[in-house]
Design a protein around this motif. Structure first.
Motif, short mmCIF file in Angstrom:
data_model
loop_
_atom_site.label_atom_id
_atom_site.label_comp_id
_atom_site.label_asym_id
_atom_site.label_seq_id
_atom_site.Cartn_x
_atom_site.Cartn_y
_atom_site.Cartn_z
N VAL A 18 0.92 -1.19 0.02
CA VAL A 18 -0.13 -0.07 0.13
C VAL A 18 0.80 1.27 -0.02
CG1 VAL A 18 -1.63 1.42 1.28
CG2 VAL A 18 -1.88 -1.34 1.31
N ARG A 19 0.58 2.15 -1.12
CA ARG A 19 1.55 3.16 -0.96
C ARG A 19 0.72 4.40 -0.15
NH1 ARG A 19 2.86 6.74 -6.64
NH2 ARG A 19 3.99 8.22 -5.52
N CYS A 20 1.58 5.11 0.56
CA CYS A 20 0.71 6.08 1.42
C CYS A 20 1.54 7.49 1.18
CB CYS A 20 1.22 5.82 3.12
SG CYS A 20 0.45 6.83 4.05
N PHE A 21 0.70 8.24 0.84
CA PHE A 21 0.93 9.79 0.63
C PHE A 21 0.94 10.36 1.82
CE2 PHE A 21 -0.64 8.03 -3.39
CZ PHE A 21 0.33 8.89 -4.20
N SER A 22 2.13 10.86 2.41
CA SER A 22 1.97 11.87 3.60
C SER A 22 2.30 13.12 3.36
CB SER A 22 3.12 11.26 4.56
OG SER A 22 4.55 11.35 3.90
N SER A 23 1.64 13.91 4.40
CA SER A 23 1.50 15.45 4.29
C SER A 23 1.71 15.84 5.39
CB SER A 23 0.23 15.86 3.25
OG SER A 23 0.27 16.96 3.23
N LEU A 24 2.36 17.30 5.74
CA LEU A 24 2.15 17.80 6.87
C LEU A 24 0.83 18.46 6.93
CD1 LEU A 24 5.49 19.36 6.73
CD2 LEU A 24 4.89 17.48 8.20
N GLU A 25 -0.06 18.70 5.85
CA GLU A 25 -1.39 19.18 5.91
C GLU A 25 -2.50 18.61 6.32
OE1 GLU A 25 -2.09 21.37 2.14
OE2 GLU A 25 -0.12 20.84 1.43
N PRO A 26 -3.13 18.67 7.42
CA PRO A 26 -4.35 17.97 8.02
C PRO A 26 -5.17 17.80 6.90
CG PRO A 26 -4.41 19.98 8.80
CD PRO A 26 -3.26 20.08 8.12
N ASN A 27 -5.48 18.31 6.17
CA ASN A 27 -6.79 17.85 5.13
C ASN A 27 -6.28 17.58 4.02
OD1 ASN A 27 -8.68 18.86 7.12
ND2 ASN A 27 -8.39 21.00 6.38
N VAL A 28 -5.39 16.71 3.81
CA VAL A 28 -5.14 15.89 2.53
C VAL A 28 -5.36 14.47 2.88
CG1 VAL A 28 -3.06 15.26 1.10
CG2 VAL A 28 -3.36 17.81 2.00
N LEU A 29 -5.80 13.93 2.06
CA LEU A 29 -6.37 12.22 2.30
C LEU A 29 -5.09 11.31 2.39
CD1 LEU A 29 -8.99 10.29 2.51
CD2 LEU A 29 -8.42 10.03 -0.07
N ARG A 30 -4.96 10.46 3.07
CA ARG A 30 -3.75 9.68 3.37
C ARG A 30 -4.53 8.04 3.72
NH1 ARG A 30 -0.18 12.49 7.42
NH2 ARG A 30 -2.26 12.80 8.60
N THR A 31 -3.78 7.06 3.15
CA THR A 31 -3.96 5.87 3.43
C THR A 31 -4.64 5.54 4.96
OG1 THR A 31 -2.79 5.08 1.61
CG2 THR A 31 -3.48 3.50 3.24
N ASN A 123 -6.12 2.32 -0.45
CA ASN A 123 -4.97 2.68 -1.37
C ASN A 123 -5.23 3.60 -2.30
OD1 ASN A 123 -3.50 1.97 -3.95
ND2 ASN A 123 -3.07 -0.02 -3.14
N ILE A 124 -4.02 4.48 -2.58
CA ILE A 124 -4.12 5.74 -3.02
C ILE A 124 -3.00 5.63 -4.07
CG2 ILE A 124 -3.71 8.15 -2.98
CD1 ILE A 124 -4.86 8.09 -0.07
N ARG A 125 -3.44 5.80 -5.59
CA ARG A 125 -2.31 5.81 -6.73
C ARG A 125 -2.47 6.92 -7.52
NH1 ARG A 125 -1.65 0.55 -10.75
NH2 ARG A 125 0.23 1.42 -11.78
N GLU A 126 -1.55 7.58 -7.73
CA GLU A 126 -1.36 8.70 -8.52
C GLU A 126 -1.32 8.46 -10.03
OE1 GLU A 126 0.52 13.19 -9.21
OE2 GLU A 126 1.52 11.85 -7.74
N ILE A 127 -2.01 8.80 -10.74
CA ILE A 127 -1.90 8.37 -12.35
C ILE A 127 -2.47 9.83 -13.21
CG2 ILE A 127 -2.67 6.90 -14.17
CD1 ILE A 127 -3.26 4.87 -12.07
#
Length: 171
Positions: A18-31, A123-127
């Motif tokens: 599972v690819r996890c997109f991490s962000s310092l922003e609290p309002n960004v969707l993550r796995t 699961n989040i996948r950038e395409i």
């Protein structure tokens, strides 16, 4: 063009990890993030859904027919309850495209039941500057009884959650 994008996205295989997109922003969707909304269905909701869907099954309107089929009272259309999932996703991500949904109807929903709909990013996948997101989906009645579950696939234009909506639950 939308068909080609969907076909292209669906023909791609998900990675085993599972690819996890991490962000310092609290309002960004993550796995792992969970989005929720609550709804109580009324007899007017059932009637309006029946008109639009042309599903006039007596199980939804006639107490005797419902009891004969083994229900306590007339039941809310299962697809009306399942409509919570695209509602949750599109309210947090305007412009989201719903690609697929699997459903398992576990228990009936009756008029007046408080239903909590929940989608969790698996699961989040950038395409191609968009995001293909697989969500687990479920509805619970009265806070604890599972009535419906499944999985949904969506194409999101962004991972930024609409700020007018409630915050994301993080595990």
């Amino acid at each position: 063009m939308a068909r080609l994008l969907i076909k292209s996205l669906l023909s791609s295989k998900f990675p085993l990890v599972v690819r996890c997109f991490s962000s310092l922003e609290p309002n960004v969707l993550r796995t792992g993030d969970i989005l929720r909304q609550t709804r109580i269905y009324s007899s007017e909701d059932v009637l309006e859904y029946s008109k639009v869907s042309q599903d006039s099954n007596p199980l939804h309107f006639d107490p005797e027919s419902a009891r004969t089929a083994g229900f306590d009272d007339p039941i809310v259309h299962g697809m009306l309850v399942a409509a919570l999932f695209p509602r949750i996703i599109s309210s947090h991500f305007p412009g989201a495209v719903y690609v697929s949904q699997s459903l398992h109807f576990r228990l009936p929903v009756y008029i007046g039941d408080k239903i909590l709909g929940e989608v969790q990013a698996l699961n989040i996948r950038e395409i191609k500057k968009k995001y293909l997101v697989k969500f687990s989906t479920k509805c619970v009645k009265n806070g604890e009884i599972l009535v419906l579950d499944g999985e949904a696939m969506t194409i999101l234009p962004t991972l930024a959650v609409d700020e007018e909506q409630s915050t994301i639950d993080r595990n």
